[in-house]
Scaffold this active site. Sequence first.
Site, PDB file in Angstrom:
ATOM      1  N   CYS A  42     -74.911-138.667  42.869  1.00 11.33           N
ATOM      2  CA  CYS A  42     -74.777-138.966  44.300  1.00 11.33           C
ATOM      3  C   CYS A  42     -73.292-139.089  44.658  1.00 11.33           C
ATOM      4  CB  CYS A  42     -75.505-140.252  44.657  1.00 11.33           C
ATOM      5  SG  CYS A  42     -77.133-140.409  43.875  1.00 11.33           S
ATOM      6  N   CYS A  55     -82.368-133.027  44.241  1.00  6.12           N
ATOM      7  CA  CYS A  55     -82.955-134.156  44.981  1.00  6.12           C
ATOM      8  C   CYS A  55     -83.098-133.823  46.462  1.00  6.12           C
ATOM      9  CB  CYS A  55     -82.114-135.411  44.796  1.00  6.12           C
ATOM     10  SG  CYS A  55     -80.444-135.258  45.421  1.00  6.12           S
TER      11      CYS A  55
HETATM   12 FE1  FES Z   1     -79.535-137.174  45.220  1.00  6.61          FE
HETATM   13 FE2  FES Z   1     -78.717-139.605  45.496  1.00  6.61          FE
HETATM   14  S1  FES Z   1     -80.609-138.966  44.661  1.00  6.61           S
HETATM   15  S2  FES Z   1     -77.767-137.820  46.227  1.00  6.61           S
END
Ligand code: FES
Length: 146
Positions: free
Chosen positions: A103, A33
């Site tokens: 996360c 991400c």
């Molecule tokens: Fe990657 Fe939250 S989407 S840390």
Amino acid sequence: MYSDKVMDHFENPRNVGEIENASGIGTVGNAKCGDIMRIYLDIDDDGVIKDCKFKTFGCGAAVATSSMATELVKGKSIEEAMKVTNKAVMEALDGLPPVKVHCSLLAEEAIHAALWDYAQKNGIEISGLQKPKSDIHEGEEDGEEY
Ligand code: FES
């Protein structure tokens, strides 16, 4: 989708910032991400975490989990801080949606990376603490999902 606590920590994150001359700093990232989290620890001579701050370049859940993680480790001993796992952070936030579990993992890794940095600087060993994989997290290859 998000609990009130997650929303609260996202909208009013605690302990945002840097610590000058921190005892330990840990920076971790998630390659998928692209989110990055940095945690600063101020640890006194008795091994108590006097202060903890964070900077997160990432999603709302990453901000909320780093905020909660800093709250949970503040005032704790190193041993106790080692127990602040991503599960503990998620529980304290009344849960996270499954796609956001990674996360909270970032928060746990950032604390561990900062403790590792502290241990390295002081030539000590912290039981149960593993060397961080790297500054930018590489543990999610092979299509593993969190
Ligand atoms: Fe990657 Fe939250 S989407 S840390």
